[in-house]
Design a protein around this motif. Structure first.
Motif, short mmCIF file in Angstrom:
data_model
loop_
_atom_site.label_atom_id
_atom_site.label_comp_id
_atom_site.label_asym_id
_atom_site.label_seq_id
_atom_site.Cartn_x
_atom_site.Cartn_y
_atom_site.Cartn_z
N HIS A 284 0.85 -1.19 0.00
CA HIS A 284 0.00 0.00 0.00
C HIS A 284 0.89 1.24 0.00
CE1 HIS A 284 -3.76 2.12 1.93
NE2 HIS A 284 -3.22 2.82 0.94
N ASN A 286 1.00 4.95 0.53
CA ASN A 286 0.24 6.05 1.10
C ASN A 286 0.80 7.36 0.54
OD1 ASN A 286 -1.77 7.11 2.86
ND2 ASN A 286 -0.19 7.66 4.33
N THR A 323 -2.95 5.20 -2.69
CA THR A 323 -3.89 6.17 -2.14
C THR A 323 -3.36 7.57 -2.38
OG1 THR A 323 -4.70 4.67 -0.43
CG2 THR A 323 -5.02 7.01 -0.06
N SER A 388 -6.61 1.98 -6.88
CA SER A 388 -6.27 3.31 -6.40
C SER A 388 -7.51 3.95 -5.78
CB SER A 388 -5.77 4.20 -7.55
OG SER A 388 -4.62 3.62 -8.16
N ASN A 389 -7.27 4.87 -4.84
CA ASN A 389 -8.40 5.51 -4.18
C ASN A 389 -8.06 6.89 -3.65
OD1 ASN A 389 -6.95 3.86 -1.92
ND2 ASN A 389 -8.20 5.32 -0.80
N VAL A 391 -9.60 9.77 -0.55
CA VAL A 391 -9.80 9.58 0.88
C VAL A 391 -11.13 10.12 1.38
CG1 VAL A 391 -7.36 9.38 1.42
CG2 VAL A 391 -8.39 11.65 1.31
N SER A 419 -12.75 5.32 -3.64
CA SER A 419 -12.55 6.14 -2.45
C SER A 419 -12.75 5.29 -1.20
CB SER A 419 -13.51 7.33 -2.41
OG SER A 419 -14.86 6.91 -2.30
N TYR A 712 -10.63 -0.79 3.73
CA TYR A 712 -9.45 -1.14 2.93
C TYR A 712 -9.31 -2.65 2.80
CZ TYR A 712 -7.33 3.50 2.30
OH TYR A 712 -7.07 4.79 1.89
#
Length: 865
Positions: A284, A286, A323, A388-389, A391, A419, A712
């Motif tokens: 992941h 971030n 993310t 992908s996302n 927040v 999201s 998640y």
């Protein structure tokens, strides 16, 4: 005489107190009240003086006191009970293990990479929202039993602590932090020799090597590996790579991100080998800072399996999650392409020396953007991330629009960015009293996994009001001490500061505003009409007080000017008892401020707030939000949990600020303050507490980071693990998929829609008719199974653009079917019911199709008629 270097000598505990060391080394104590109480009872005066740092406490307490505690049976019983409780917490099955036992296919481990982690103020490895979010992610993963391995950098100076000059200008200070004085442990490498600390290295241009030792912060059940470049193996220049968080120029920043991504993967691999821990199936990222982890993993596969870059990309991408926290392009890390090429250090064949086996230009292409001179870290994250996302739901919409250029020919809503709304860690941010209330409202369910708090009416209004008054009083005490200390730093004398003993009032409506000071967050919107704000603050019947805090980035001159304007306003003797600025905002201050505020103010420029979690922390303490409809508030405001400030987008900036400031003042004057002061015979504001109770019960389970982590796991980690087991761990499948992608990409420029025809709607189309759409498509060297041909219908505007689109797959007709002319390509057909009236349009498009594509837009290829 000044010391050249400083170091910390850790104390030796008497044998009966040895469990105390284990309790301190695991950072669960930072969100576990009973552990904090035990530490405080070692020496309460020192505990307060050292601001709740148990490791510093042990270094400062006398040997005589430790010997006394070693013979105190009551203390030892409490300590052993807490040690047993920690052992149970670390070993018992939790939500994650229960889901796996019930048949859920979740990953054995997840690697979580972030530039910063905000876990506790005694480990100052964070600057603001991104780091606090990452820290809450790890803590919540621990509470849920999610097997995450965190990876970050350990900064010698961390982020700055803040003071103010006499004229209110921000001043930054960078105290050095000795790792031995932090709640972290060395990771030992038995393969390197007895007592040797694990180190990883990354090649640098000019034949140099950047080495970093690895430290471990144990966050409950979650290990966090921190890389530290301040070691003798590095020259002075390279030792500074991990000196400051977000410090230095772009050259400094890219070295940090290379170390995080490439060195971080190497650290995880080595740590898993040493400990026997399962290696991550899912990685992941971030934010884009961690993007280099993807190319390091491709390089590993090339070296170990002899795959091509495209095959490695298909395998590695399968388990990557990216993310983005950035709602504006200016917030993305972008480097000069030549700087990237310099650090990737190509040889005479164009292959990178940093990432062996990979051509430098293949990496450069991952970060490509329309400006050929720039390398975009978010673009690399999206191209390396299978999933992908954003927040928050609104931020997902913003992100799909912002990155739609990577998927030309697709509508923004089709861009494969989802999201997951951020959350905050309840045990960290809710006051003890409110954690107790949460338990009652949740009917004593496990707060980490409870999706509803159904028993809100169980908590009496009078009790909620008393708790709110207590939390407000704590904030007033903190504000008085902080303002006094700040004025002394700014040059005042003790004799001038008697007035600080009476600033703020524990019975006055208190508005909190605390966050990073940047342009779009608009710290000074409340100062738009200073005279009107003064009237609100000094109102005789409905007085209001405001507590403000925040830091500006050291390089953000605009942010510093906004802060100075605010500080100068709070210096006014007429209103300084009603509005204060508290310098050096950190986690400790935030926990008191978010808990003590009655109203949490958030007034960013919509939609530039990605999420904005400070209001979530306040909500968990019974504060009501007063916010622009942006970030998380856009989706969770329900009309009863606070107030929304109307947005005025569409006008010039000055007019927008004027209108929104006026709306803010009006809400406070006409709705917020009158409701707060509307009391019953017992002095309780029943209507206000009704809103507080509703906000707690409604928002409580929704704003928690445990809800976020569950989202998640179920929406990203689980699907990524299943996909990775099918593609990433089966190189034959990955090779086939890569070959298919290469074949499709090569043929795509020749794919075209030759002809489109319709029938069945007559001369007067009407609702209920069925339209037959036929399309002849030249697929070049592709076959019908390689594509999906769709009709796309929607409302059409005056520019012939389609809106509110609906897609219907078309079926291919066999070569021998009537009216199929092989010379015209393959014939596709669909029956299209007319279900909407008005101006309707349609078109036909062709997309790549493969059972292993997660999104039709994944390859960014589409052909329209």
């Amino acid at each position: 005489m000044k010391a050249l270097r400083r170091f910390t000598v850790r104390p030796q505990l008497p044998e009966p107190l040895e469990p105390l060391g284990a309790l301190i080394r695991n950072l669960r104590w930072s969100w576990h009240p009973a552990s904090k109480d035990l530490f405080a009872d070692i020496d309460r005066q020192l505990w307060e003086q050292l601001e709740g740092d148990p490791l510093a406490l042990l270094g400062a307490v006398s040997v005589a006191r430790l010997q006394e505690l070693a013979g105190d049976e009551d203390f030892l019983l409490r300590m052993r009970a807490l040690s047993d409780d920690l052992g149970l917490y670390l070993s018992e099955p939790r939500w994650y293990q229960q889901q796996v036992a019930a048949g859920a296919e979740f990953p054995d481990a997840v690697g979580y990479f972030s530039m910063e982690f905000g876990l506790t103020e005694v480990l100052p490895n964070y600057s603001g929202g991104l780091g606090i979010l990452a820290g809450d992610h790890l803590k919540s993963a621990s509470d849920l039993g999610v097997p995450i391995i965190g990876v970050g950098l350990l900064y010698h100076f961390g982020y700055f602590w803040q003071s103010l000059s006499a004229d209110g200008w921000q001043q930054e200070h960078y105290p050095a932090h000795d790792p031995q004085g932090l709640p972290i442990e060395r990771v030992l490498d038995p393969e390197a020799g007895p007592g040797r600390q694990l180190t990883v290295s990354v090649s640098m241009p000019g034949g140099r090597t950047l080495a970093a030792r690895v430290w471990l912060a144990q966050v409950g059940r979650v290990p966090l590996l921190l890389l530290d470049a301040d070691i003798e193996e590095n020259d002075d220049h390279l030792r500074q790579v991990t000196d400051r968080l977000y410090g230095g120029d772009q050259d400094h920043r890219i070295k940090q991100e290379i170390l995080l991504g490439i060195g971080g993967v190497r650290a995880i691999n080595a740590w898993c080998r040493i400990t026997g821990h399962a290696r991550p199936e899912v990685f992941h990222m971030n934010e884009g800072h961690a993007g280099f982890l993807g190319v390091e993993r491709i390089s590993e596969l090339i070296a170990a399996e002899g795959v091509t870059f495209d095959e490695g990309l298909a395998a590695v991408r399968a388990g990557n999650v990216f993310t983005t926290h950035t709602p504006v392009p200016a917030g993305i890390d972008r480097f000069p392409v030549d700087l990237v090429r310099h650090y990737l250090d190509g040889d005479q064949h164009g292959r990178s020396r940093v990432l062996p086996g990979i051509e430098v230009e293949r990496i450069v292409a991952l970060g490509a953007e329309p400006d050929p001179s720039r390398f975009n870290m978010a673009h690399m994250g999206l191209r390396l991330g299978q999933r992908s996302n954003g927040v928050a739901k609104l931020h997902g919409v913003v992100s799909r629009n912002m990155f739609s250029g990577l998927y030309p020919g697709f509508e923004a809503e089709e861009v494969p960015i989802g999201s997951v709304t951020n959350g905050v860690h309840l045990p960290t941010w809710a006051a003890r009293e409110m954690v107790e209330v949460a338990g009652e409202m949740a009917d004593w369910q496990d707060l980490a996994s409870a999706s509803e708090w159904p028993a809100a009416d169980r908590v009496p209004a009078a009790r909620l009001w008393e708790i709110r008054r207590l939390l407000r009083s704590r904030l007033v005490d903190l504000a008085r001490a902080t303002v006094r200390r700040s004025y002394l730093q700014r040059g005042s004398t003790e004799a001038e500061l008697d007035w600080t003993d009476s600033i703020l009032d524990p019975d006055v409506l208190t508005i909190g505003f605390a966050r990073r000071v940047s342009t779009y967050k608009r710290l000074t919107l409340m100062l738009r009409d200073p005279a009107r704000l003064k009237q609100i603050l000094l109102d005789r019947d409905h007085p209001v007080q405001i507590v403000v805090a925040g830091k500006a980035h050291p390089a953000d001159e605009y942010g510093k000017r906004f802060m100075q304007e605010m500080v100068r306003f709070t210096d006014d003797p007429e209103i300084r008892h009603r509005i204060v600025f508290l310098p050096d905002y950190d986690m400790g201050m935030a926990s008191v401020l978010c808990a003590g505020a009655d109203v949490w103010l958030n007034n960013p420029i919509r939609p530039q707030e990605a999420s904005g979690t400070s209001g979530m922390k306040a909500a968990l303490n019974g504060a009501l939000n007063l916010s622009i409809s942006d970030g998380w508030w856009d989706e969770l405001y329900d009309g009863h949990d606070g107030w929304t400030i109307p947005s005025a987008n569409g006008v010039d900036d000055a007019r927008r600020d004027e209108l929104e400031a006026s709306a803010l003042y009006g809400l406070v004057e006409s709705r917020v303050a009158p409701l707060f002061y509307q009391r019953d015979a017992a002095g309780v504001p029943q209507a206000w507490i009704d809103m507080v109770r509703h906000a707690l019960a409604y928002l409580g389970p929704r704003v928690q980071a445990t809800r976020m982590v569950r989202d998640y796991v179920t929406g990203y980690y689980g699907p990524a693990a299943r996909y990775n087991r099918r593609v990433g761990q089966d190189l034959a499948v990955a090779k086939d998929l890569a070959a298919w992608k290469t074949r499709v990409a090569a043929a795509w420029p020749l794919v075209r829609v030759v002809n489109v025809d319709t029938s069945g709607i007559g001369t007067d189309p009407s609702l209920g008719n069925v339209m037959t759409v036929r399309a002849f498509v030249d697929l070049a060297d592709l076959q019908p199974e390689d594509v999906e041909v769709q009709t796309v219908t929607g409302r059409v505007d005056e520019h012939e653009d389609l809106h509110d689109i609906t897609t219907v797959p078309m079926s291919v007709l066999p070569a021998g079917a009537e009216s199929v002319d092989p010379a015209e390509g393959f014939r596709f057909e669909a029956q299209l019911p007319l279900t909407r009236s008005g101006a309707v349009g349609y078109t036909v498009r062709v997309l790549p199709r493969h059972p292993l594509l997660v999104s039709p837009a994944e390859l960014g290829l589409v052909t329209h008629a």
